[in-house]
Scaffold this motif. Structure first.
Motif, PDB file in Angstrom:
ATOM      1  N   ASN A  78       0.826  -1.213   0.000  1.00 15.89           N
ATOM      2  CA  ASN A  78       0.000   0.000   0.000  1.00 15.89           C
ATOM      3  C   ASN A  78       0.859   1.262   0.000  1.00 15.89           C
ATOM      4  O   ASN A  78       0.566   2.222  -0.721  1.00 15.89           O
ATOM      5  N   ALA A  79       1.915   1.263   0.805  1.00 21.84           N
ATOM      6  CA  ALA A  79       2.823   2.413   0.846  1.00 21.84           C
ATOM      7  C   ALA A  79       3.549   2.572  -0.478  1.00 21.84           C
ATOM      8  O   ALA A  79       3.672   3.681  -1.011  1.00 21.84           O
ATOM      9  N   GLY A  99       1.151   3.884  -3.118  1.00 24.24           N
ATOM     10  CA  GLY A  99       0.820   5.289  -2.881  1.00 24.24           C
ATOM     11  C   GLY A  99       1.926   6.214  -3.352  1.00 24.24           C
ATOM     12  O   GLY A  99       1.679   7.214  -4.046  1.00 24.24           O
ATOM     13  N   ASN A 123      -4.920  -2.301  -0.645  1.00 20.59           N
ATOM     14  CA  ASN A 123      -6.153  -1.690  -0.149  1.00 20.59           C
ATOM     15  C   ASN A 123      -6.222  -0.249  -0.665  1.00 20.59           C
ATOM     16  O   ASN A 123      -5.295   0.543  -0.456  1.00 20.59           O
ATOM     17  N   ASP A 146      -8.126   2.389   0.135  1.00 17.13           N
ATOM     18  CA  ASP A 146      -8.187   3.458   1.145  1.00 17.13           C
ATOM     19  C   ASP A 146      -6.819   3.719   1.763  1.00 17.13           C
ATOM     20  O   ASP A 146      -6.401   4.882   1.918  1.00 17.13           O
ATOM     21  N   GLN A 147      -6.097   2.655   2.120  1.00 18.88           N
ATOM     22  CA  GLN A 147      -4.766   2.827   2.716  1.00 18.88           C
ATOM     23  C   GLN A 147      -3.771   3.384   1.695  1.00 18.88           C
ATOM     24  O   GLN A 147      -2.916   4.205   2.036  1.00 18.88           O
ATOM     25  N   THR A 148      -3.891   2.934   0.461  1.00 17.24           N
ATOM     26  CA  THR A 148      -3.012   3.449  -0.591  1.00 17.24           C
ATOM     27  C   THR A 148      -3.255   4.936  -0.809  1.00 17.24           C
ATOM     28  O   THR A 148      -2.313   5.730  -0.933  1.00 17.24           O
ATOM     29  N   GLN A 207      -4.475   7.083   1.344  1.00 17.66           N
ATOM     30  CA  GLN A 207      -3.995   7.821   2.512  1.00 17.66           C
ATOM     31  C   GLN A 207      -2.480   8.027   2.449  1.00 17.66           C
ATOM     32  O   GLN A 207      -1.981   9.128   2.704  1.00 17.66           O
ATOM     33  N   ASN A 208      -1.758   6.979   2.093  1.00 17.70           N
ATOM     34  CA  ASN A 208      -0.302   7.101   1.957  1.00 17.70           C
ATOM     35  C   ASN A 208       0.068   8.100   0.865  1.00 17.70           C
ATOM     36  O   ASN A 208       1.005   8.900   1.013  1.00 17.70           O
TER      37      ASN A 208
END
Length: 465
Positions: free
Chosen positions: A51-52, A55, A135, A137-139, A141-142
């Motif tokens: 995810n990080a 992003g 994910n 949403d997490q991607t 956000q990052n």
């Protein structure tokens, strides 16, 4: 005798290669260290998770568009810089430097506005959950955290480009290399400290990666500006450069006339590649991650290809400015040939290492598998890319910017982008035949480039009185 003469048209003498190494070697060293650091940076972010990594990858795709837009407007005046230096006109060189500063700051202001207010919307265009990996949403956000901090680095980056482009145009390639290496070192150290929280610092993750990048850009800019202004004898263009922002109307009109298509080309080309990646992303989050790994590795192996492009712009541009037209033709042919030959060797090495690099990433096995397949395709087509790249820079250095616009970005928009869009949206094909089909279009582009270069339509002096 005819065969020997023909071979000599592709192979230079010792003095030719000595000059090439003087120009290209510092660029190769800088690009190698920069891209190696980019690989390590990518790996460190990848240790946080997919995810990080995704992003940061999406934001860097947006930053790629910004970088090429700035590079385009800088080079729009840069084609005049190389010829002014070849002519020995330092005042003309100063005027082109002023134009680079003005153009790059305008692009930076527009980019800041767009990315600040529409950044999240643009990021979401790359996020598609179809394969069960990652994910959204997490991607997102990052990516938002990373972008917010990276915006602080836009202005120092554009100013560093303006200075570096002018220094390279006059043969001062060592200083941008040293500044770039210093920036990379700062970035790596701070990444290690801030991403993982070493030496008592908090664990900042992607926020730490962004902070490290921004600080490194300020360091690089400071070194370039300090050296340029304290060595005015070597850099005569900087004398009086900031007394005003005046540029003769005729020269500004010529820069805009010749440079606008070049700046537009870079922006359209970057946006075209971004749309390609957006189409590829419809095949899932794993494809985003795999393309990120592939592009990072490919950038590392493409350092010689990029350096040869810069060398063509400088060496051939200087010769055109000095009205040494036959020597310019011969040098362009030799430089393109050497670039293709070198990339054949480099591509073979990359092909052998295709399964090694993906293993250093902390990501899913499917992502590693996908990235190794992308690397195979990229390695096979590396000599073709070298030919395309060399032809582009040759056409550009003679001021034939409308032709370069048609050759480069219009080709991408009329062939590559529609092909990728149709295959990803209207077929159930796997990502590999799609990626191969789009990449294969460069064969046609290389053939067109060879014909244009051979015709000599680019042999042109644009700085004569």
């Amino acid at each position: 005798m005819t065969r020997i003469k023909y071979l000599n048209s592709f192979i230079g003498d010792k003095d030719f290669y000595k000059k090439l190494m003087t120009v290209a070697l510092p660029i190769v060293i800088q690009n190698t260290i920069t891209n190696l650091a980019g690989l390590l940076d990518n790996v460190m972010v990848g240790q946080i998770g997919t995810n990080a990594m995704n992003g940061v990858s999406v934001v860097n795709q947006l930053m790629f568009v910004f970088n090429l837009c700035v590079w385009g407007v800088v080079c729009s005046a840069g084609i005049f810089s190389a010829q002014f230096f070849g002519k020995g006109d330092h005042q003309g060189l100063m005027y082109t430097f002023r134009a680079k500063i003005i153009f790059s700051l305008v692009v930076s202001a527009a980019s800041l506005f767009l990315l600040y207010f529409k950044g999240s919307f643009l990021i979401l265009q790359f996020l598609h959950q179809t394969d069960g990996i990652g994910n959204i949403d997490q991607t997102l956000q990052n990516a938002q955290i990373y972008l917010k901090i990276m915006l602080w680095g836009l202005v120092p980056l554009c100013l560093a480009m303006a200075y570096s482009n002018t220094l390279r145009s006059i043969g001062q390639t060592a200083l941008p290399m040293k500044a770039g290496v210093a920036g990379v070192f700062v970035n790596l150290v701070l990444n290690y400290v801030l991403i993982f929280g070493h030496f008592g610092f908090p664990v900042l993750g992607v926020k730490g990666a962004a902070i490290a990048t921004v600080i490194s850009r300020f360091v690089e800019l400071f070194i370039i500006v300090f050296w340029t202004h304290t060595h005015q004898q070597e850099n005569r263009f900087i004398v009086g450069a900031y007394k005003s922002l005046k540029i003769p109307g005729a020269l500004m009109a010529n820069i805009l006339l010749k440079g606008a298509p070049l700046a537009l080309n870079e922006a359209m080309w970057a946006l075209g590649l971004t749309l390609l990646n957006q189409s590829y992303s419809l095949r899932g989050m794993s494809v985003i991650a795999a393309l990120n790994i592939n592009s990072t590795i490919l950038n590392l192996f493409n350092v010689f290809l990029f350096a040869m492009g810069e060398a063509i712009a400088i060496i051939v541009g200087n010769l055109l400015g000095a009205k040494k037209y036959e020597e310019a033709r011969l040098s362009a042919r030799r430089l393109i040939f050497m670039s293709v030959l070198s990339c054949f060797v480099i591509g073979s090495i990359l092909l052998l290492c295709r399964n090694i690099f993906p293993q250093i990433y902390n990501t899913e096995a499917e992502v590693r598998f996908l990235s190794s397949k992308f690397i195979v395709i990229s390695a096979i087509f590396m000599p073709i890319m070298a030919c395309v790249h060399g032809c582009y820079f040759t056409l550009r250095c003679g001021g034939k910017t409308v032709i370069t616009l048609l050759f480069d970005s219009v080709f991408v928009w009329f062939f590559a982008v529609p092909t990728a869009a149709c295959l990803t949206r209207f077929t159930s094909l796997d990502i590999f035949p799609i990626y191969l089909a789009v990449t294969s279009l460069d064969i046609l582009k290389a053939c067109i480039g060879i014909i244009l270069v051979k015709k000599g339509i680019w042999v042109n002096n644009i700085v004569s009185d």
